[in-house]
Design an enzyme around this catalytic site. Sequence first.
Site, mmCIF file in Angstrom:
data_model
loop_
_atom_site.group_PDB
_atom_site.id
_atom_site.type_symbol
_atom_site.label_atom_id
_atom_site.label_comp_id
_atom_site.label_asym_id
_atom_site.label_seq_id
_atom_site.Cartn_x
_atom_site.Cartn_y
_atom_site.Cartn_z
ATOM 1 N N SER A 144 0.869 -1.177 0.000
ATOM 2 C CA SER A 144 0.000 0.000 0.000
ATOM 3 C C SER A 144 0.900 1.219 0.000
ATOM 4 O O SER A 144 2.080 1.144 0.377
ATOM 5 C CB SER A 144 -0.878 0.008 1.262
ATOM 6 O OG SER A 144 -1.497 1.268 1.452
ATOM 7 N N TYR A 157 -2.480 -1.052 10.463
ATOM 8 C CA TYR A 157 -2.411 -1.219 9.017
ATOM 9 C C TYR A 157 -1.071 -0.728 8.472
ATOM 10 O O TYR A 157 -0.403 -1.426 7.694
ATOM 11 C CB TYR A 157 -3.559 -0.459 8.356
ATOM 12 C CG TYR A 157 -3.676 -0.665 6.865
ATOM 13 C CD1 TYR A 157 -4.215 -1.843 6.350
ATOM 14 C CD2 TYR A 157 -3.263 0.311 5.968
ATOM 15 C CE1 TYR A 157 -4.327 -2.034 4.978
ATOM 16 C CE2 TYR A 157 -3.374 0.135 4.604
ATOM 17 C CZ TYR A 157 -3.916 -1.049 4.104
ATOM 18 O OH TYR A 157 -4.023 -1.227 2.745
#
Length: 268
Positions: A144, A157
């Site tokens: 990401s 995350y």
Amino acid sequence: MTRFLEGKTALVTGSVQGIGLAVAKALGSAGARVVVHGLASRDDGAAAEAAITEAGAPATRFYGTDLRDPDAIDALMDEVAIWGGPDILVNNAGIQKTVSLEAATRETWEMILAVNLSAAFHTMRRAMPGMGERGYGRVVNIASVHGLVASVEKAPYVASKFGLVGLSRVAALEYAAAGSKASGGVTVNCICPGWTETDILGPQIAARAAAHGGDRDAGIASLLSEKEPTGRLSDPSEIGALALWLCNPIAHNLTGTAIPVDGGWTTQ
């Protein structure tokens, strides 16, 4: 499309929808057999298999393995070994929960780290020795933009994605000399998408849309204006196309990278 992956087997985690499905379809279009995975119903798994077959995959198999369970991952890898083990491994499965560091629970931390990071370790540990022996292998980890930069209220995350980038770089170094230019070598790379039109983005878009009278387009524009200079969402098929190129033998010397597809987010 040149079917340069004929005879190869690809395992794509989280491939019943979104980026994972787009990657699986791209790999199938080049001739790869595809092991489809997701915590989904048998009907949803069958629908994903049908879409990947329609894209050109000569064979598919669906598994609903819970990636929080290392023993279940081992069982999955044993099943994939029936096809000779994965030549291509795409760790795409991921979960996210937006929560402050103060409010994050131990359970949230452990769940996100288990799926986003530990599962990749467990699959890579099992898959990569065989890749090295065959002289060709591709690991594409879908990280990401949050594997490169941080954002508030995403501590678990962001930690998982930074960890995935680091794990990938170590593996790239350890297998850098495996194989040859002729065989394609063994490479490990991360793709780091920014805002992409997937379900995981849904809650953030909905929140922004609510702040703009329910106007979804205005909500998306508001979200993108803070981070992405292009002002454009990516489509999962674009990530699929990049993953496919990374699996081409011509990409034998591209390894250990974390490639942002983020509209200029990390350029700022």
